[in-house]
Design an enzyme around this catalytic site. Structure first.
Site, PDB file in Angstrom:
ATOM      1  N   GLU A   3     -57.275 -13.043 -31.894  1.00 34.46           N
ATOM      2  CA  GLU A   3     -57.495 -14.209 -31.058  1.00 34.46           C
ATOM      3  C   GLU A   3     -56.726 -14.038 -29.758  1.00 34.46           C
ATOM      4  O   GLU A   3     -55.630 -13.454 -29.753  1.00 34.46           O
ATOM      5  CB  GLU A   3     -57.033 -15.483 -31.761  1.00 34.46           C
ATOM      6  N   ASP A  15     -43.507 -15.200 -32.746  1.00 34.64           N
ATOM      7  CA  ASP A  15     -43.337 -16.644 -32.560  1.00 34.64           C
ATOM      8  C   ASP A  15     -42.565 -17.296 -33.699  1.00 34.64           C
ATOM      9  O   ASP A  15     -41.955 -16.613 -34.526  1.00 34.64           O
ATOM     10  CB  ASP A  15     -44.702 -17.306 -32.394  1.00 34.64           C
ATOM     11  N   ASP A  60     -46.477 -15.157 -36.985  1.00 37.75           N
ATOM     12  CA  ASP A  60     -47.855 -14.672 -37.052  1.00 37.75           C
ATOM     13  C   ASP A  60     -48.424 -14.273 -35.690  1.00 37.75           C
ATOM     14  O   ASP A  60     -49.508 -13.685 -35.624  1.00 37.75           O
ATOM     15  CB  ASP A  60     -48.771 -15.693 -37.735  1.00 37.75           C
ATOM     16  N   ARG A  61     -47.725 -14.588 -34.599  1.00 33.90           N
ATOM     17  CA  ARG A  61     -48.206 -14.209 -33.267  1.00 33.90           C
ATOM     18  C   ARG A  61     -47.349 -13.086 -32.697  1.00 33.90           C
ATOM     19  O   ARG A  61     -46.255 -12.824 -33.182  1.00 33.90           O
ATOM     20  CB  ARG A  61     -48.188 -15.413 -32.332  1.00 33.90           C
ATOM     21  N   LYS A  72     -52.921 -13.964 -39.461  1.00 38.31           N
ATOM     22  CA  LYS A  72     -52.524 -13.069 -38.371  1.00 38.31           C
ATOM     23  C   LYS A  72     -51.083 -12.659 -38.606  1.00 38.31           C
ATOM     24  O   LYS A  72     -50.347 -13.336 -39.322  1.00 38.31           O
ATOM     25  CB  LYS A  72     -52.724 -13.739 -37.019  1.00 38.31           C
ATOM     26  N   ARG A  98     -49.468 -31.273 -38.110  1.00 40.97           N
ATOM     27  CA  ARG A  98     -48.309 -31.134 -37.233  1.00 40.97           C
ATOM     28  C   ARG A  98     -48.028 -32.460 -36.538  1.00 40.97           C
ATOM     29  O   ARG A  98     -48.923 -33.082 -35.974  1.00 40.97           O
ATOM     30  CB  ARG A  98     -48.538 -30.054 -36.178  1.00 40.97           C
ATOM     31  N   THR A 155     -62.220 -20.615 -33.137  1.00 37.02           N
ATOM     32  CA  THR A 155     -60.770 -20.472 -33.180  1.00 37.02           C
ATOM     33  C   THR A 155     -60.239 -20.998 -34.509  1.00 37.02           C
ATOM     34  O   THR A 155     -60.623 -22.069 -34.959  1.00 37.02           O
ATOM     35  CB  THR A 155     -60.127 -21.235 -32.009  1.00 37.02           C
ATOM     36  N   ASP A 207     -43.265 -18.821 -36.609  1.00 39.17           N
ATOM     37  CA  ASP A 207     -43.500 -18.473 -38.017  1.00 39.17           C
ATOM     38  C   ASP A 207     -43.916 -17.025 -38.214  1.00 39.17           C
ATOM     39  O   ASP A 207     -44.276 -16.636 -39.326  1.00 39.17           O
ATOM     40  CB  ASP A 207     -44.538 -19.409 -38.627  1.00 39.17           C
ATOM     41  N   SER A 247     -45.544 -23.534 -36.215  1.00 40.39           N
ATOM     42  CA  SER A 247     -45.891 -22.298 -35.520  1.00 40.39           C
ATOM     43  C   SER A 247     -45.050 -22.081 -34.266  1.00 40.39           C
ATOM     44  O   SER A 247     -43.826 -21.989 -34.341  1.00 40.39           O
ATOM     45  CB  SER A 247     -47.390 -22.279 -35.196  1.00 40.39           C
ATOM     46  N   HIS A 248     -45.706 -22.038 -33.122  1.00 36.32           N
ATOM     47  CA  HIS A 248     -45.043 -21.710 -31.871  1.00 36.32           C
ATOM     48  C   HIS A 248     -44.486 -22.940 -31.162  1.00 36.32           C
ATOM     49  O   HIS A 248     -43.968 -22.830 -30.058  1.00 36.32           O
ATOM     50  CB  HIS A 248     -46.047 -21.015 -30.942  1.00 36.32           C
ATOM     51  N   SER A 258     -55.032 -16.091 -28.358  1.00 33.67           N
ATOM     52  CA  SER A 258     -53.801 -16.866 -28.431  1.00 33.67           C
ATOM     53  C   SER A 258     -52.679 -16.076 -29.104  1.00 33.67           C
ATOM     54  O   SER A 258     -51.892 -16.626 -29.870  1.00 33.67           O
ATOM     55  CB  SER A 258     -54.048 -18.186 -29.159  1.00 33.67           C
TER      56      SER A 258
END
Length: 603
Positions: free
Chosen positions: A413, A326, A330-331, A426, A68, A394, A328, A161-162, A415
């Site tokens: 997790e 989020d 996954d959260r 996730k 990233r 993690t 992508d 991600s987020h 997070s």
């Protein structure tokens, strides 16, 4: 402007073709080579492979969730192309030659341009087929699902991600293996090593692919199929959950649901799943159109960045259940009417109710696991249900080996990541459907007009059985890396001198360490995974530096305290944890090292 300028040089192949090989090499007048596919088709096409000279660039070591950086970094020279080629240089040829790879992303800025680069390099390295989501969109959970269903060799996920998106913000890339899980450190370490020695990029000379419409394009022995990003994932969800049970809940006039897609990738999934299949009102979807910059928002589903949803759920006449996902997909975040479910509690509550409410777990879960910083709420469920339990570093990849070995079903997790072995990532929408299933099951016999079992009721019932693990996380984002690392070394020095029985105010130390994990499946060791101070009453203070950002360092402080007394379960977490929070700030001298008076985000 094109995202990169690629100078073409000659590719010299000295090895003769092997008998029976589908590739026939011949020299072109321009010293490039034509790979002509032996095909039964009446129209045989040629695929030109260009050798693009390149040099190593700095800063391509992947973190726990891929590489990233800022968009502008990926747009410089051959930055992205180098990493993609280094990945192919790191894989055994049998893992991709003539094989199928999946490509998807969260819809953020630069994904469409990056997809074209990835497709051409994949073709140049002998991949047989790329399966890509329409418009380059496919959530991280869906990529994992598609890899598994289509028996693909692996897949690329274009996402940070987020993290925020847009020309001045973040972009990211990671690779998932054939099981659908993120590539292990053994591969990401090889990728980094190859980025330091790379000298050429193999790129096929094919036109840009039209990603806007579903269909197949063939170029000799290479093909690209643009697919609906939702269908395979939706089919999997229908096999995991009782959709009729959820539909009955969402059709009740006395139950309201709201889902905030945060202008991110789950906007593409929300209407087909929640509205078209489960019968929810279209008005239940908030920020449902995926945008390249996430509507100038920060697509991180927490109490700070999902403020619009939080204000609705804590306002007058709030819906019964609110959820967000989020960038992508996954959260997730789960909220009741004026009630927040911590991610640590969420995975514990899902696990405790899974066998009764989710058909996929009708025989009960095989085992449970959490990341080390996540609260011990899940441990107590595993103990009561007599299930195997694992504490891992993690990073979702650490759950994958346990799942593949049949040891693990449900994990999470702190997070905001929750999931199960239906895929190897996730899964935000999976968690929302799990909570809808729990609420639906609790209320399936309730008549219209009777008081419904609420999200808060479910949580409080769980606490009455298992006790409450008060938990909070403080994030200090974009700290100076040198200062943050100095703080970590200072804490390591304290830990090296600590001993059982040391007094820390009203707390007595049980042990302090730098968490290390030995994988029970393959024996691999992950060290320096977080600094822990664990006290005799079960309270914990944990410090970690996060590698998921693109600039500076994020210092994460985790605080946990177990409370068995039901009369104290309604305390505000920040009130209950204040003595521990004060102790953590004092031990670490965080303000002195970072200059920060307050965290960026409190969870």
């Amino acid at each position: 402007m094109a995202p990169m300028a690629l100078k073409l040089h000659s590719l010299v192949i000295n090895a003769p073709p092997q008998a029976g090989s589908p590739f026939l090499f011949r020299r072109s007048p321009h010293r490039r080579f034509l790979l002509r596919a032996a095909s039964s088709s009446s129209t045989t096409q040629s695929l030109k492979i260009n050798s693009v000279p390149t040099k190593p660039v700095e800063g391509q070591k992947t973190g726990t969730s891929g590489l990233r950086k800022k968009v502008k970094v990926f747009q410089e020279g051959n930055y992205l192309a180098n990493w993609i080629q280094a990945l192919f240089n790191s894989l055994p040829e049998e893992d991709y030659k003539g094989g199928l790879l999946v490509l998807g992303g969260d819809g953020r800025y630069f994904n469409k341009e990056a997809a074209q680069i990835i497709i051409k390099i994949a073709a140049g390295n002998g991949v047989g087929k790329i399966l890509v989501g329409r418009d380059g969109i496919m959530s991280t959970p869906a990529v994992s699902a598609v890899i598994r269903k289509r028996k693909a060799n692996g897949g690329f996920i274009m996402s940070a991600s987020h993290n925020p998106g847009g020309p001045n913000y973040d972009w990211g890339i990671k690779f998932n293996y054939s099981s659908g899980q993120p590539a292990p450190e053994s591969i990401t370490d090889q990728i980094y090593g190859n980025t330091l020695a790379i000298s050429e990029i193999k790129m096929a000379e094919i036109p840009d692919i039209d990603l806007s419409s579903v269909g197949v394009k063939n170029y000799g022995n290479f093909s690209v199929e643009v697919v609906d990003p939702v269908s395979d994932y939706l089919e999997l969800m229908e096999n995991v959950f009782d959709f009729q049970l959820i539909k009955d809940l969402l059709s009740r006039p006395d139950f309201r649901f709201i889902f905030d897609a945060m202008h991110a990738v789950t906007g593409a999934y929300a209407k087909p799943i929640f509205v078209d299949c489960l019968g929810a009102s279209p008005s239940c979807i908030l920020n449902g159109v995926p945008l390249e910059d996430f509507g100038h928002g920060h697509p991180d589903p927490n109490l700070t960045y999902a403020k619009e949803l939080v204000d609705i759920m804590y306002g007058n006449n709030a819906p019964d259940l609110g959820a967000a996902s989020d960038g992508d997909g996954d959260r997730n975040m789960i909220l009741g009417n004026s009630f927040f479910i911590t991610p640590s509690d969420s995975v514990a509550i899902i696990a405790a109710n899974s066998q009764l409410t989710i058909p996929y777990f009708h025989s009960g879960p095989k085992g449970l696991a959490r990341s080390m910083p996540t609260s011990g709420a899940l441990d107590r469920v595993a103990e009561k249900l007599n299930l195997p339990f694992f504490e891992v570093p993690t990073g979702w990849k650490f759950f994958g080996n346990l799942m593949d070995d049949g040891k693990l079903s449900i994990c999470g997790e702190e997070s905001f990541g929750t999931g199960s072995d239906h895929i190897r990532e996730k899964d935000g929408i999976w968690a929302v459907l799990a909570w809808l299933s729990i609420i639906a099951h609790k209320n399936k016999d309730k008549k219209i007009g009777e008081k419904l079992v609420s999200v808060a009721d479910v949580a409080k019932e769980h606490w009455s059985i298992y006790g409450r693990n008060f938990f909070s996380r403080y994030d200090y984002e974009e700290c100076e890396s040198d200062k943050a690392n100095q703080m970590v070394e200072y804490l390591r020095d304290i830990i090296s001198k600590s001993k059982t029985g040391d007094d820390y105010g009203c707390y007595t130390l049980q042990f302090a360490d730098d968490f290390a994990y030995t994988d029970p499946v393959d024996g691999s060791v992950a060290s320096k995974q977080g600094l822990r101070f664990v006290f005799t009453d079960g309270s914990r203070i944990i410090f970690r530096l996060s590698g998921t950002g693109s600039a500076g360092a994020t210092v994460r402080l985790y605080i946990e305290q177990f409370e068995p007394d039901v009369s104290k379960h309604d305390l505000d977490a920040q009130v209950a944890l204040k003595p521990l929070i004060d102790l953590a700030l004092s031990i670490s001298k965080l303000k002195d090292f970072t200059g920060r008076d307050a965290p960026t985000v409190i969870t």
